[in-house]
Write an enzyme that holds these catalytic residues in place. Structure first.
Site, PDB file in Angstrom:
ATOM      1  N   SER A  70       4.023   1.255   8.094  1.00 32.81           N
ATOM      2  CA  SER A  70       3.686   2.582   7.543  1.00 32.81           C
ATOM      3  C   SER A  70       2.884   3.376   8.558  1.00 32.81           C
ATOM      4  CB  SER A  70       2.867   2.429   6.258  1.00 32.81           C
ATOM      5  OG  SER A  70       3.537   1.581   5.359  1.00 32.81           O
ATOM      6  N   ASP A 108       2.531  -9.404   8.683  1.00 30.33           N
ATOM      7  CA  ASP A 108       1.085  -9.623   8.614  1.00 30.33           C
ATOM      8  C   ASP A 108       0.853 -11.125   8.495  1.00 30.33           C
ATOM      9  OD1 ASP A 108      -0.130  -6.730   8.252  1.00 30.33           O
ATOM     10  OD2 ASP A 108       1.726  -6.826   7.109  1.00 30.33           O
ATOM     11  N   VAL A 148      11.005  -7.011   9.657  1.00 26.84           N
ATOM     12  CA  VAL A 148      12.097  -6.049   9.854  1.00 26.84           C
ATOM     13  C   VAL A 148      11.687  -5.103  10.988  1.00 26.84           C
ATOM     14  CG1 VAL A 148      13.469  -4.225   8.789  1.00 26.84           C
ATOM     15  CG2 VAL A 148      12.780  -6.232   7.447  1.00 26.84           C
ATOM     16  N   GLY A 194       4.989 -10.155   3.706  1.00 24.45           N
ATOM     17  CA  GLY A 194       5.756 -10.051   4.945  1.00 24.45           C
ATOM     18  C   GLY A 194       5.131 -10.866   6.067  1.00 24.45           C
ATOM     19  N   MET A 209       0.835  -1.200   0.000  1.00 24.99           N
ATOM     20  CA  MET A 209       0.000   0.000   0.000  1.00 24.99           C
ATOM     21  C   MET A 209       0.875   1.256   0.000  1.00 24.99           C
ATOM     22  SD  MET A 209      -3.371  -0.969   2.145  1.00 24.99           S
ATOM     23  CE  MET A 209      -2.699  -0.672   3.773  1.00 24.99           C
ATOM     24  N   GLY A 210       2.159   1.101  -0.307  1.00 24.15           N
ATOM     25  CA  GLY A 210       3.035   2.270  -0.384  1.00 24.15           C
ATOM     26  C   GLY A 210       3.513   2.734   0.979  1.00 24.15           C
ATOM     27  N   HIS A 242       9.271  -3.255   3.689  1.00 28.73           N
ATOM     28  CA  HIS A 242       8.876  -3.464   2.283  1.00 28.73           C
ATOM     29  C   HIS A 242      10.104  -3.746   1.418  1.00 28.73           C
ATOM     30  CE1 HIS A 242       5.540  -0.565   3.533  1.00 28.73           C
ATOM     31  NE2 HIS A 242       4.856  -1.591   3.104  1.00 28.73           N
ATOM     32  N   GLN A 278      -2.466 -12.457   7.279  1.00 25.98           N
ATOM     33  CA  GLN A 278      -2.606 -12.170   5.842  1.00 25.98           C
ATOM     34  C   GLN A 278      -1.892 -13.247   5.026  1.00 25.98           C
ATOM     35  OE1 GLN A 278      -2.538  -8.117   4.057  1.00 25.98           O
ATOM     36  NE2 GLN A 278      -0.428  -8.638   3.576  1.00 25.98           N
ATOM     37  N   HIS A 303       8.987   1.327   3.504  1.00 24.93           N
ATOM     38  CA  HIS A 303      10.052   1.389   4.518  1.00 24.93           C
ATOM     39  C   HIS A 303      10.945   0.175   4.329  1.00 24.93           C
ATOM     40  CE1 HIS A 303       7.611  -1.632   6.448  1.00 24.93           C
ATOM     41  NE2 HIS A 303       6.598  -0.784   6.596  1.00 24.93           N
TER      42      HIS A 303
HETATM   43  P1  AMP Z   1       1.466  -2.901   3.429  1.00 25.57           P
HETATM   44  O1  AMP Z   1       2.016  -1.820   2.567  1.00 25.57           O
HETATM   45  O2  AMP Z   1       1.342  -2.529   4.875  1.00 25.57           O
HETATM   46  O3  AMP Z   1       0.202  -3.523   2.860  1.00 25.57           O
HETATM   47  O4  AMP Z   1       2.558  -4.059   3.419  1.00 25.57           O
HETATM   48  C1  AMP Z   1       2.997  -4.604   2.207  1.00 25.57           C
HETATM   49  C2  AMP Z   1       3.800  -5.835   2.501  1.00 25.57           C
HETATM   50  O5  AMP Z   1       4.933  -5.493   3.287  1.00 25.57           O
HETATM   51  C3  AMP Z   1       2.995  -6.884   3.295  1.00 25.57           C
HETATM   52  O6  AMP Z   1       3.272  -8.168   2.770  1.00 25.57           O
HETATM   53  C4  AMP Z   1       3.530  -6.697   4.679  1.00 25.57           C
HETATM   54  O7  AMP Z   1       3.437  -7.863   5.451  1.00 25.57           O
HETATM   55  C5  AMP Z   1       4.969  -6.331   4.423  1.00 25.57           C
HETATM   56  N1  AMP Z   1       5.554  -5.652   5.582  1.00 25.57           N
HETATM   57  C6  AMP Z   1       5.050  -4.603   6.264  1.00 25.57           C
HETATM   58  N2  AMP Z   1       5.824  -4.286   7.314  1.00 25.57           N
HETATM   59  C7  AMP Z   1       6.857  -5.175   7.319  1.00 25.57           C
HETATM   60  C8  AMP Z   1       7.984  -5.388   8.174  1.00 25.57           C
HETATM   61  N3  AMP Z   1       8.229  -4.623   9.234  1.00 25.57           N
HETATM   62  N4  AMP Z   1       8.826  -6.404   7.859  1.00 25.57           N
HETATM   63  C9  AMP Z   1       8.602  -7.196   6.778  1.00 25.57           C
HETATM   64  N5  AMP Z   1       7.563  -7.044   5.929  1.00 25.57           N
HETATM   65  C10 AMP Z   1       6.693  -6.049   6.208  1.00 25.57           C
END
Ligand code: AMP
Length: 284
Positions: free
Chosen positions: A186, A150, A176, A147, A30-31, A37, A153, A34
């Site tokens: 995010s 989640d 991470v 990741g 979702m952008g 991602h 998910q 960090h």
């Molecule tokens: P999001 O943008 O929050 O939908 O996350 C996109 C992807 O990045 C998802 O598969 C998340 O699980 C992964 N993600 C988010 N935060 C982390 C993190 N701290 N470490 C590893 N993967 C992450």
């Protein structure tokens, strides 16, 4: 150069040019990218010849009182990060491109999406599964990277891939963290100074339970109790759930068996909701 694709037609034209002997890896996001991602982007690059990220703040997975309108959207910075990481393409569709106004077909997983976050965010995983299947159908990746942050998910997507016979390998990337243990998210930008000081208690609660597990404790309620006690000592933090579950079915368990367990926690700091988890695997 990271190619920017905004429509399904552009995406498909790009995809059609990938030689059939080259694998494509997709990282849906979702952008507000960090280092969490970006670690997934690294995995995508390692596992496939061609890498693509999607950035789409999916309205379908937000509840009516959630943060859809204020969700951060630093698109230029995100594209620069993807460029720097050598990602080949980014899919940035407008909402109307993915959801016709009269869209009426959705993906509903009826088991692993029900407990934990599913119980407190009704409709969330219906939104996630629907958008992920759409992205899979549009991009037709060989590999998709998600990741472990989640964890539920991941379980929902893996179940969907199995149940609907999708020919996509799902890769899970490790969580991470900040140096003090807070999982990157995010949503961490919403935390004020007091919230931020309390936030590492979430990881500390998982660590306390992990240590007890590694010392031989296998009773799920005992381990959850250890985690909950650590969070209870941080009154700034409002616990939503702290659960020990079967890692694949997410069912409640009494004792941790050979499959291991997922320790899953969700808590509020002010209006910000944070989640974290630990995957406990018994030693071989
Ligand atoms: P999001 O943008 O929050 O939908 O996350 C996109 C992807 O990045 C998802 O598969 C998340 O699980 C992964 N993600 C988010 N935060 C982390 C993190 N701290 N470490 C590893 N993967 C992450």
């Amino acid at each position: 150069m990271t190619i920017i694709l905004r429509t399904i037609a552009e995406l498909r034209a790009w995809r059609d040019q990938v030689p059939p002997d080259q694998k494509v890896a997709l990282v849906p996001t979702m952008g507000a990218l960090h280092a969490g991602h970006m670690s997934l982007m690294g995995l995508a690059r390692d596992r496939a010849e061609v890498s693509i990220a999607s950035i789409f703040v999916n309205p379908l997975q937000f509840g009516p009182s959630e943060d859809l309108s204020k969700y951060p959207r630093p698109v230029e910075a995100d594209i620069a990060l993807l460029e720097g990481a050598g990602i080949d393409a980014v899919f940035l569709p407008p909402v109307a491109e993915l959801y016709p106004e009269d869209a009426s077909t959705f993906v509903v997983e009826e088991s692993v999406s029900l407990p934990l976050c599913g119980a407190v965010r009704p409709g969330h995983f219906r939104g996630v599964a629907t958008v992920v299947l759409k992205l899979f159908n549009i991009v037709t990746p060989d590999i998709a990277v998600f990741g472990q942050k989640d964890a539920q998910q991941c379980v929902v997507i893996e179940r969907m891939v199995r149940d609907l016979n999708l020919r996509i390998d799902i890769v899970r990337g490790p969580i991470v963290r900040e140096p003090d243990g807070l999982a990157l998210s995010s949503r961490n930008i919403y935390l004020d100074a007091a919230d931020r000081r309390a936030a590492p208690a979430i990881f500390a609660s998982l660590e306390a339970a992990r240590l007890a597990f590694e010392a031989g404790e296998r009773n799920a309620e005992t381990l959850a109790g250890i985690g909950r006690a650590v969070l209870a000592a941080e009154p700034w933090l409002k616990l939503q759930y702290w659960e020990v579950r079967h890692p694949e079915s997410l069912a409640a368990i009494e004792t941790i068996g050979p499959a291991g367990a997922l320790f899953a926690v969700a808590a509020h700091l002010g209006t910000t909701r944070l989640i974290d988890n630990y995957l406990a695997r018994p030693a071989e």
